[in-house]
Design a protein around this motif. Sequence first.
Motif, PDB file in Angstrom:
ATOM      1  N   VAL A 141      21.637 -57.099  -0.991  1.00  0.00           N
ATOM      2  CA  VAL A 141      22.000 -58.180  -1.776  1.00  0.00           C
ATOM      3  C   VAL A 141      21.992 -59.243  -0.744  1.00  0.00           C
ATOM      4  O   VAL A 141      22.227 -59.180   0.476  1.00  0.00           O
ATOM      5  CB  VAL A 141      23.266 -58.029  -2.759  1.00  0.00           C
ATOM      6  N   ASP A 142      21.818 -60.451  -1.541  1.00  0.00           N
ATOM      7  CA  ASP A 142      22.117 -61.697  -0.683  1.00  0.00           C
ATOM      8  C   ASP A 142      22.828 -62.653  -1.709  1.00  0.00           C
ATOM      9  O   ASP A 142      22.674 -62.400  -3.024  1.00  0.00           O
ATOM     10  CB  ASP A 142      20.928 -62.400  -0.504  1.00  0.00           C
ATOM     11  N   VAL A 173      24.458 -63.711  -6.829  1.00  0.00           N
ATOM     12  CA  VAL A 173      23.834 -62.632  -6.110  1.00  0.00           C
ATOM     13  C   VAL A 173      22.543 -62.133  -6.322  1.00  0.00           C
ATOM     14  O   VAL A 173      22.563 -61.663  -7.761  1.00  0.00           O
ATOM     15  CB  VAL A 173      25.161 -61.451  -5.904  1.00  0.00           C
ATOM     16  N   ARG A 174      21.575 -61.760  -5.495  1.00  0.00           N
ATOM     17  CA  ARG A 174      20.247 -61.199  -5.882  1.00  0.00           C
ATOM     18  C   ARG A 174      19.950 -59.973  -5.052  1.00  0.00           C
ATOM     19  O   ARG A 174      20.427 -59.892  -3.933  1.00  0.00           O
ATOM     20  CB  ARG A 174      19.125 -62.256  -5.948  1.00  0.00           C
ATOM     21  N   PHE A 175      18.922 -58.927  -5.614  1.00  0.00           N
ATOM     22  CA  PHE A 175      18.287 -58.002  -4.665  1.00  0.00           C
ATOM     23  C   PHE A 175      17.831 -58.738  -3.369  1.00  0.00           C
ATOM     24  O   PHE A 175      16.955 -59.531  -3.491  1.00  0.00           O
ATOM     25  CB  PHE A 175      17.704 -57.395  -5.362  1.00  0.00           C
ATOM     26  N   ALA A 176      18.051 -57.882  -2.355  1.00  0.00           N
ATOM     27  CA  ALA A 176      17.466 -58.278  -1.147  1.00  0.00           C
ATOM     28  C   ALA A 176      16.650 -57.005  -0.414  1.00  0.00           C
ATOM     29  O   ALA A 176      17.245 -56.174  -0.204  1.00  0.00           O
ATOM     30  CB  ALA A 176      18.224 -58.973  -0.167  1.00  0.00           C
ATOM     31  N   GLU A 177      15.598 -57.334  -0.257  1.00  0.00           N
ATOM     32  CA  GLU A 177      14.690 -56.139   0.520  1.00  0.00           C
ATOM     33  C   GLU A 177      15.093 -56.312   2.109  1.00  0.00           C
ATOM     34  O   GLU A 177      14.634 -57.262   2.609  1.00  0.00           O
ATOM     35  CB  GLU A 177      13.235 -56.343   0.251  1.00  0.00           C
ATOM     36  N   ARG A 178      15.302 -55.489   2.637  1.00  0.00           N
ATOM     37  CA  ARG A 178      15.920 -55.328   3.972  1.00  0.00           C
ATOM     38  C   ARG A 178      14.891 -54.649   5.004  1.00  0.00           C
ATOM     39  O   ARG A 178      15.145 -54.500   6.323  1.00  0.00           O
ATOM     40  CB  ARG A 178      17.213 -54.781   4.450  1.00  0.00           C
ATOM     41  N   GLY A 228      14.919 -49.865  -8.010  1.00  0.00           N
ATOM     42  CA  GLY A 228      13.738 -50.456  -8.728  1.00  0.00           C
ATOM     43  C   GLY A 228      13.544 -51.902  -8.881  1.00  0.00           C
ATOM     44  O   GLY A 228      13.175 -52.437  -9.671  1.00  0.00           O
ATOM     45  N   LEU A 229      14.197 -52.503  -7.793  1.00  0.00           N
ATOM     46  CA  LEU A 229      14.340 -54.218  -7.865  1.00  0.00           C
ATOM     47  C   LEU A 229      13.429 -54.755  -6.940  1.00  0.00           C
ATOM     48  O   LEU A 229      13.235 -53.922  -5.804  1.00  0.00           O
ATOM     49  CB  LEU A 229      15.694 -54.678  -7.853  1.00  0.00           C
ATOM     50  N   GLN A 230      12.829 -55.895  -7.350  1.00  0.00           N
ATOM     51  CA  GLN A 230      12.131 -56.745  -6.134  1.00  0.00           C
ATOM     52  C   GLN A 230      13.036 -57.936  -5.456  1.00  0.00           C
ATOM     53  O   GLN A 230      13.987 -58.269  -6.187  1.00  0.00           O
ATOM     54  CB  GLN A 230      10.887 -57.389  -6.928  1.00  0.00           C
ATOM     55  N   GLN A 231      12.568 -58.409  -4.509  1.00  0.00           N
ATOM     56  CA  GLN A 231      13.182 -59.399  -3.779  1.00  0.00           C
ATOM     57  C   GLN A 231      13.795 -60.588  -4.706  1.00  0.00           C
ATOM     58  O   GLN A 231      12.869 -60.977  -5.464  1.00  0.00           O
ATOM     59  CB  GLN A 231      12.199 -59.882  -2.780  1.00  0.00           C
ATOM     60  N   GLY A 232      14.851 -60.795  -4.907  1.00  0.00           N
ATOM     61  CA  GLY A 232      14.969 -61.992  -5.746  1.00  0.00           C
ATOM     62  C   GLY A 232      15.629 -61.557  -7.342  1.00  0.00           C
ATOM     63  O   GLY A 232      16.022 -62.378  -7.941  1.00  0.00           O
ATOM     64  N   ASP A 233      15.482 -60.307  -7.520  1.00  0.00           N
ATOM     65  CA  ASP A 233      15.873 -60.014  -8.689  1.00  0.00           C
ATOM     66  C   ASP A 233      17.379 -59.907  -9.111  1.00  0.00           C
ATOM     67  O   ASP A 233      18.189 -59.711  -7.907  1.00  0.00           O
ATOM     68  CB  ASP A 233      15.493 -58.401  -9.022  1.00  0.00           C
TER      69      ASP A 233
END
Length: 271
Positions: free
Chosen positions: A127-128, A234-239, A251-256
């Motif tokens: 997350v970010d 707060v949103r999903f972050a791909e690391r 199952g989330l994409q960057q920024g979801d």
Amino acid sequence: MRTLGPTLLTQEQKDTYQRDGAIVIKGMFKDWIEPLREGFEQVLRAPGPHGRENVTSGAGGRFFEDYCNWQRIPEFKRWIEQSPGAAIAGEITGSDYIQVFHEHILVKEPGTSKPTPWHQDMPYYCVDGEKTASYWIPLDPVTRDNTLQVVLGSHKWPRLIRPSRWSTNESWYKDDSQFMEMPCIDGGEFDILTPELELGDALIFNFKTVHGAPGNQTRRRRRAFSTRFMGDDVRFAERGGETSPPFTGIGLQQGDAMREDWFPVVWRKDV
Ligand SMILES: O=C(O)CCC(=O)C(=O)O
């Protein structure tokens, strides 16, 4: 889910959290210590799939941690859903709602020399966001010799710090290019909070606040219960690799937005 009644914090406490990225709240959680200790022992008796030992054999003591057990430990679930913890997280982050990310337990048995290395939590997480709050609630009184320490203001540093494995110090991800190296914290340049905490006290800090702890050379166990709460930005972050916790299959994409079936909303601001 709790909504906010009368405010639980002063404006000064909220301003301090925004400025320092950390705050100590005294005496608020006394009634939760026994239930949280009971839940803690349940996890130690039957750890989950993420249970991890951080002391290599022969080094002395024990530093064990586990997380993401709250759905199966009734005392943890009750703390998350019914204590003032989520409402306070909402107030200090200035968020309209709070989701639970996960909970975390850590025990350092007496005679553990292994410190908790200085680190930020955010780079390990998927997350970010700015509106975040981690609780660190000691289940045994802690002194300046074995408490969690935080670097005040480090939540505003321009880049995230390179995460590593605590047991071996290897990098967490293959590609480290997005991160900066940890500066030398112990050189006297930084303002470090080293709080003595009694039962019922909590240290709350932003996911980006740098923190660490010495080993535990006292005669007492040092158990700590933590909960990570996420606010409305707060949103999903791909690391680029498996995070900690991994949340496999999310199952989330960057920024979801973070899915509410996995990370329930546990507090909403009264309108
Ligand atoms: O309890 C410790 O030693 C470390 C705690 C920590 O790093 C955390 O709660 O994020």
